[in-house]
Design a protein around this motif. Structure first.
Motif, PDB file in Angstrom:
ATOM      1  N   PHE A 264       3.095   0.573  14.969  1.00 19.67           N
ATOM      2  CA  PHE A 264       4.002   1.529  15.602  1.00 19.67           C
ATOM      3  C   PHE A 264       4.766   2.347  14.548  1.00 19.67           C
ATOM      4  N   LEU A 265       5.125   1.717  13.428  1.00 26.87           N
ATOM      5  CA  LEU A 265       5.798   2.463  12.354  1.00 26.87           C
ATOM      6  C   LEU A 265       4.875   3.532  11.773  1.00 26.87           C
ATOM      7  N   ILE A 266       3.609   3.188  11.587  1.00 28.43           N
ATOM      8  CA  ILE A 266       2.654   4.172  11.052  1.00 28.43           C
ATOM      9  C   ILE A 266       2.468   5.317  12.034  1.00 28.43           C
ATOM     10  N   VAL A 267       2.311   4.996  13.317  1.00 28.96           N
ATOM     11  CA  VAL A 267       2.138   6.030  14.339  1.00 28.96           C
ATOM     12  C   VAL A 267       3.348   6.976  14.352  1.00 28.96           C
ATOM     13  N   ALA A 268       4.531   6.424  14.131  1.00 33.37           N
ATOM     14  CA  ALA A 268       5.755   7.233  14.127  1.00 33.37           C
ATOM     15  C   ALA A 268       5.953   7.967  12.801  1.00 33.37           C
ATOM     16  N   GLY A 269       5.027   7.797  11.851  1.00 34.26           N
ATOM     17  CA  GLY A 269       5.166   8.448  10.547  1.00 34.26           C
ATOM     18  C   GLY A 269       6.263   7.816   9.699  1.00 34.26           C
ATOM     19  N   GLU A 270       6.477   6.518   9.880  1.00 38.35           N
ATOM     20  CA  GLU A 270       7.603   5.838   9.231  1.00 38.35           C
ATOM     21  C   GLU A 270       7.175   4.695   8.310  1.00 38.35           C
ATOM     22  N   ARG A 271       5.933   4.695   7.817  1.00 34.52           N
ATOM     23  CA  ARG A 271       5.462   3.604   6.956  1.00 34.52           C
ATOM     24  C   ARG A 271       6.330   3.444   5.717  1.00 34.52           C
TER      25      ARG A 271
ATOM     26  N   THR B  75       0.829  -1.200   0.000  1.00 32.93           N
ATOM     27  CA  THR B  75       0.000   0.000   0.000  1.00 32.93           C
ATOM     28  C   THR B  75       0.868   1.257   0.000  1.00 32.93           C
ATOM     29  N   THR B  76       0.306   2.315  -0.522  1.00 28.34           N
ATOM     30  CA  THR B  76       1.081   3.556  -0.651  1.00 28.34           C
ATOM     31  C   THR B  76       0.606   4.667   0.271  1.00 28.34           C
ATOM     32  N   ASP B  77      -0.328   4.354   1.162  1.00 29.40           N
ATOM     33  CA  ASP B  77      -0.763   5.416   2.082  1.00 29.40           C
ATOM     34  C   ASP B  77      -1.067   4.855   3.463  1.00 29.40           C
ATOM     35  N   ASP B  78      -0.913   5.709   4.450  1.00 29.21           N
ATOM     36  CA  ASP B  78      -1.097   5.319   5.845  1.00 29.21           C
ATOM     37  C   ASP B  78      -2.535   4.902   6.146  1.00 29.21           C
ATOM     38  N   ALA B  79      -3.514   5.587   5.571  1.00 31.39           N
ATOM     39  CA  ALA B  79      -4.916   5.278   5.874  1.00 31.39           C
ATOM     40  C   ALA B  79      -5.265   3.854   5.459  1.00 31.39           C
ATOM     41  N   THR B  80      -4.853   3.454   4.265  1.00 34.20           N
ATOM     42  CA  THR B  80      -5.131   2.094   3.799  1.00 34.20           C
ATOM     43  C   THR B  80      -4.388   1.076   4.646  1.00 34.20           C
ATOM     44  N   ALA B  81      -3.123   1.330   4.928  1.00 34.73           N
ATOM     45  CA  ALA B  81      -2.337   0.412   5.757  1.00 34.73           C
ATOM     46  C   ALA B  81      -2.944   0.279   7.142  1.00 34.73           C
ATOM     47  N   SER B  82      -3.391   1.394   7.724  1.00 34.67           N
ATOM     48  CA  SER B  82      -3.961   1.325   9.073  1.00 34.67           C
ATOM     49  C   SER B  82      -5.289   0.574   9.084  1.00 34.67           C
ATOM     50  N   THR B  83      -6.097   0.729   8.044  1.00 35.30           N
ATOM     51  CA  THR B  83      -7.345  -0.023   7.949  1.00 35.30           C
ATOM     52  C   THR B  83      -7.059  -1.524   7.894  1.00 35.30           C
TER      53      THR B  83
END
Length: 195
Positions: free
Chosen positions: A128-135, A72-80
């Motif tokens: 945790f990577l997404i929360v840290a802005g590191e996806r 995936t290329t975005d945080d929203a999709t990855a987090s879902t």
């Protein structure tokens, strides 16, 4: 980026899991129960009991979902995606200090299957990577003949290859040889033009 031991182990496990897929490994690396057991031992996955054939298909399904998170290329999709996996795994955070490690948190429920264990612990590590802005640290090797996944934990986020000793060196040597050939051909052309 500060990553604790348990998160690092979970990130290593999810990368290893993704890289067992036939599209990457060239064959199914988790085809038998013995393969799952070897994966568990290689990654020091704790609290795993008996494994059977049902675990194989369940782990394959989790692997597919983690592969999609890496793609995936975005945080929203990855987090879902991660939220769904973590919820389905029945995440149960608890403190533990097993096997000589200091206190840390396990996210899987006691007695969880291997697939739920991986979905919970590895899912939380990726969260945790997404929360840290590191996806964007979730990567695929840049070598044209390699699709291995890896997590770029370099300070400046510049890692391009799954292994600099193999893929990185191989490409650097190929580029060097191409430059040498080009320089040799240019020298031959100049000599021919001069005569």
């Amino acid at each position: 980026m500060l990553i604790n031991h348990d998160t690092r182990c979970a990130l290593d496990s999810v990368v290893d899991l993704i890289n067992t897929a036939p599209a990457i490994a060239g064959r199914e690396s988790l085809a038998e129960v013995a393969d799952l057991r070897a994966f568990v031992e290689r990654n020091k996955v704790s609290e795993i009991g008996r494994l059977d054939r049902l675990d194989i298909s369940a782990v394959h399904a989790v692997r597919t979902r983690f592969t999609e998170v890496f793609a995936t290329t975005d945080d929203a999709t990855a987090s879902t995606m991660l939220n769904a996996m973590i919820a389905e795994a029945g995440t149960t955070p608890r403190l533990t200090d097993h096997d000589g490690y200091d206190w840390h948190v396990h996210y899987f429920a006691p007695g969880a299957s291997l697939s739920d264990h991986l979905a919970a612990d590895c899912g939380m590590a990726l969260a945790f990577l997404i929360v840290a802005g590191e996806r964007e640290r979730l990567r695929r090797c840049d070598a044209p003949d390699c699709r291995h996944a890896f997590v770029d934990l370099s300070r400046n986020r510049s890692r391009r290859y799954c292994d600099s000793r193999t893929c990185g060196n191989r490409l650097h040597v190929a580029a060097y040889r191409a430059r040498r050939r080009e320089a040799g051909e240019a020298g031959t052309d100049e000599a021919a033009a001069a005569s």
